[in-house]
Design a protein around this motif. Structure first.
Motif, short mmCIF file in Angstrom:
data_model
loop_
_atom_site.label_atom_id
_atom_site.label_comp_id
_atom_site.label_asym_id
_atom_site.label_seq_id
_atom_site.Cartn_x
_atom_site.Cartn_y
_atom_site.Cartn_z
N LYS A 179 0.82 -1.21 0.00
CA LYS A 179 0.00 0.00 0.00
C LYS A 179 0.85 1.26 0.00
O LYS A 179 0.43 2.27 -0.53
N GLY A 180 2.02 1.25 0.58
CA GLY A 180 2.90 2.40 0.55
C GLY A 180 2.59 3.45 1.60
O GLY A 180 1.53 3.45 2.22
N ALA A 181 3.54 4.36 1.80
CA ALA A 181 3.45 5.37 2.85
C ALA A 181 2.36 6.41 2.59
O ALA A 181 1.90 7.05 3.52
N LEU A 182 1.95 6.61 1.34
CA LEU A 182 0.92 7.61 1.04
C LEU A 182 -0.50 7.08 1.26
O LEU A 182 -1.46 7.84 1.22
N TRP A 183 -0.64 5.77 1.49
CA TRP A 183 -1.95 5.19 1.75
C TRP A 183 -2.40 5.62 3.15
O TRP A 183 -1.63 5.51 4.10
N PRO A 184 -3.62 6.12 3.30
CA PRO A 184 -4.07 6.58 4.62
C PRO A 184 -3.96 5.49 5.69
O PRO A 184 -4.39 4.36 5.48
N GLY A 185 -3.32 5.84 6.80
CA GLY A 185 -3.20 4.91 7.93
C GLY A 185 -2.15 3.83 7.76
O GLY A 185 -2.09 2.91 8.56
N CYS A 186 -1.32 3.92 6.74
CA CYS A 186 -0.32 2.88 6.48
C CYS A 186 1.08 3.44 6.68
O CYS A 186 1.41 4.49 6.12
N ALA A 187 1.90 2.76 7.45
CA ALA A 187 3.27 3.22 7.70
C ALA A 187 4.20 2.89 6.54
O ALA A 187 5.28 3.44 6.42
N GLY A 188 3.82 1.95 5.69
CA GLY A 188 4.61 1.62 4.52
C GLY A 188 5.64 0.54 4.76
O GLY A 188 5.94 0.17 5.88
N ALA A 189 6.18 0.05 3.67
CA ALA A 189 7.21 -0.97 3.71
C ALA A 189 8.19 -0.68 2.58
O ALA A 189 7.88 0.03 1.64
N VAL A 190 9.37 -1.24 2.71
CA VAL A 190 10.39 -1.12 1.69
C VAL A 190 10.60 -2.52 1.12
O VAL A 190 10.62 -3.50 1.87
N HIS A 191 10.72 -2.61 -0.20
CA HIS A 191 10.92 -3.92 -0.80
C HIS A 191 12.14 -3.88 -1.70
O HIS A 191 12.58 -2.83 -2.14
N ARG A 192 12.70 -5.06 -1.93
CA ARG A 192 13.84 -5.18 -2.84
C ARG A 192 13.83 -6.57 -3.45
O ARG A 192 13.22 -7.50 -2.94
N SER A 193 14.55 -6.67 -4.54
CA SER A 193 14.72 -7.96 -5.19
C SER A 193 15.89 -8.68 -4.56
O SER A 193 16.94 -8.07 -4.32
N PRO A 194 15.75 -9.97 -4.27
CA PRO A 194 16.89 -10.73 -3.76
C PRO A 194 17.90 -10.94 -4.89
O PRO A 194 17.62 -10.63 -6.05
N ALA A 195 19.04 -11.47 -4.55
CA ALA A 195 20.09 -11.73 -5.54
C ALA A 195 19.53 -12.58 -6.68
O ALA A 195 18.79 -13.53 -6.46
N ALA A 196 19.86 -12.19 -7.89
CA ALA A 196 19.45 -12.94 -9.08
C ALA A 196 20.66 -13.03 -10.00
O ALA A 196 21.68 -12.40 -9.78
N GLY A 197 20.54 -13.81 -11.01
CA GLY A 197 21.62 -13.96 -11.97
C GLY A 197 21.38 -15.19 -12.82
O GLY A 197 20.32 -15.81 -12.73
N PRO A 198 22.35 -15.57 -13.64
CA PRO A 198 22.15 -16.71 -14.54
C PRO A 198 21.81 -18.01 -13.81
O PRO A 198 21.06 -18.82 -14.32
N ASP A 199 22.34 -18.17 -12.59
CA ASP A 199 22.06 -19.39 -11.83
C ASP A 199 20.81 -19.27 -10.97
O ASP A 199 20.38 -20.24 -10.38
N HIS A 200 20.27 -18.05 -10.85
CA HIS A 200 19.10 -17.80 -10.00
C HIS A 200 18.11 -16.88 -10.72
O HIS A 200 17.86 -15.77 -10.25
N PRO A 201 17.54 -17.31 -11.85
CA PRO A 201 16.62 -16.42 -12.58
C PRO A 201 15.32 -16.22 -11.79
O PRO A 201 14.94 -17.05 -10.98
N ARG A 202 14.68 -15.08 -12.05
CA ARG A 202 13.40 -14.76 -11.41
C ARG A 202 12.42 -14.28 -12.45
O ARG A 202 12.80 -13.67 -13.44
#
Length: 85
Positions: free
Chosen positions: A52-75
């Protein structure tokens, strides 16, 4: 909305557990961004994560990221973002 169809799932942490000044800067490490004791949560492939993100009313928000990826770990990830009105 974030959904990982194949590979490692998206990683999430509460916004209150990060130093936002370091987000997006090249060369930063977890130690630069995460507060001591921060808890990363990793979604599984197939999980649908509603961010929902920090701009959503009443929501503190979260941060997300992609884990390590590469030729041996495609996503395959689908993200959907609403268009601003």
């Amino acid at each position: 909305v974030v959904c990982t169809y194949a590979g490692a799932g998206t990683e999430l942490v509460a916004r209150a557990q990060v130093d936002a000044a370091h987000l997006g800067r090249p060369g930063t490490t977890d130690g630069d961004v995460l507060h001591p004791g921060a808890t990363l949560v990793q979604a599984r492939a197939g999980d649908v994560v509603l961010m929902k993100g920090a701009l959503w009313p009443g929501c503190a928000g979260a941060v997300h990221r992609s884990p390590a990826a590469g030729p041996d770990h495609p996503r395959l990830v689908l993200t959907l973002d609403p268009l601003a009105a």
